[in-house]
Design an enzyme around this catalytic site. Structure first.
Site, PDB file in Angstrom:
ATOM      1  N   ASP A  30      48.447 -43.638  79.964  1.00 53.21           N
ATOM      2  CA  ASP A  30      47.712 -42.749  79.056  1.00 53.21           C
ATOM      3  C   ASP A  30      46.259 -43.175  78.916  1.00 53.21           C
ATOM      4  O   ASP A  30      45.355 -42.328  78.826  1.00 53.21           O
ATOM      5  CB  ASP A  30      48.376 -42.728  77.675  1.00 53.21           C
ATOM      6  CG  ASP A  30      49.676 -41.938  77.669  1.00 53.21           C
ATOM      7  OD1 ASP A  30      49.999 -41.313  78.706  1.00 53.21           O
ATOM      8  OD2 ASP A  30      50.367 -41.953  76.639  1.00 53.21           O
ATOM      9  N   THR A  54      44.390 -41.952  81.894  1.00 57.80           N
ATOM     10  CA  THR A  54      44.171 -40.508  81.771  1.00 57.80           C
ATOM     11  C   THR A  54      42.974 -40.212  80.875  1.00 57.80           C
ATOM     12  O   THR A  54      42.101 -39.405  81.211  1.00 57.80           O
ATOM     13  CB  THR A  54      45.425 -39.822  81.190  1.00 57.80           C
ATOM     14  OG1 THR A  54      46.557 -40.096  82.016  1.00 57.80           O
ATOM     15  CG2 THR A  54      45.230 -38.318  81.120  1.00 57.80           C
ATOM     16  N   ASP A  65      43.374 -32.321  82.254  1.00 60.61           N
ATOM     17  CA  ASP A  65      42.872 -31.737  83.501  1.00 60.61           C
ATOM     18  C   ASP A  65      42.051 -30.486  83.197  1.00 60.61           C
ATOM     19  O   ASP A  65      40.993 -30.260  83.792  1.00 60.61           O
ATOM     20  CB  ASP A  65      44.032 -31.354  84.430  1.00 60.61           C
ATOM     21  CG  ASP A  65      44.596 -32.541  85.180  1.00 60.61           C
ATOM     22  OD1 ASP A  65      43.985 -33.627  85.138  1.00 60.61           O
ATOM     23  OD2 ASP A  65      45.669 -32.375  85.801  1.00 60.61           O
TER      24      ASP A  65
END
Length: 219
Positions: free
Chosen positions: A29, A32, A91
């Site tokens: 995470d 990300t 994203d």
């Protein structure tokens, strides 16, 4: 299309790096979040000023986090619905920053309202293309279609063109025309992909409804 082959290649290449981060106690995470922040910084700090070469370099350094975090999760055996949700959501944020940064350039010093509108269309159509697949899957359909221009293609085409267009600032003549050309390609390709997904979902939905218990065949 590109997604299928590029992901397999880069997954193999980045596996040792993913393992290294896990040994250092870094979570998927965290990768990300850092990757998304880096992409946003590169896009919104450089692109609106027309510094496409350096912006693309920064974005490229962080965009591979999309592959590293998933690789880390699989190696650590911690793949989860939350991780998939976070990755997918961020994203969309990163993609918006890339096309938003380009739109800001054309709305400002780039002084081209048409290309600004095309960049905004690329941003919006990319979100809708992703939504059609997610929505179709949420109602139990496979959405089994490989679109003409999916996320990987959109990013590669746009970032390669932006990076090369940025060489105009180093004295390379006429190369800046690559970015407008790429935006039109992505816009048209995204529209075609959207059509492909809508047609696929309509077909799959009709088949699923026909096969559902209690449905009546019509002649």
């Amino acid at each position: 299309m590109l997604n299928k082959y590029a992901r397999a290649f880069f997954t193999r290449v980045l596996t040792p790096f993913a393992a290294f981060l896990l040994r250092r106690g870094v979570s998927p995470d965290a990768v990300t979040l850092i990757g998304t922040a880096g992409v946003m910084a590169g896009a919104l700090a450089f692109f609106p000023r027309g510094e496409f070469f350096w912006g693309t370099i920064v974005i490229t350094l962080f965009v591979f986090s999309d592959l590293v975090d998933g690789n880390m999760a699989r190696q650590a055996g911690v793949s989860s619905r939350w991780g998939a949700f976070l990755d997918s959501t961020l994203d969309r944020v990163a993609d918006s920053a890339v096309f938003g940064g380009i739109a800001l350039w054309y709305a400002g010093r780039g002084d081209d309202n048409v290309l600004c509108a095309v960049a905004i269309f690329c941003l919006a159509s990319g979100q809708v293309v992703s939504y059609t697949k997610a929505r179709g899957e949420s109602i139990g359909l496979p959405v089994a279609v490989n679109g003409l221009v999916e996320r990987a293609e959109r990013l590669v085409i746009t970032l390669v063109a932006a990076g090369l267009a940025g060489l105009h600032g180093f004295g390379v003549p006429h190369i800046d025309v690559l970015l407008p050309f790429a935006l039109w390609v992505v816009a048209v390709g995204s529209l075609v992909t959207l059509g492909q997904r809508v047609v696929t979902v309509r077909k799959e939905a009709a088949e699923a409804d026909a096969a559902a218990p209690g449905s009546e065949a019509t002649s």
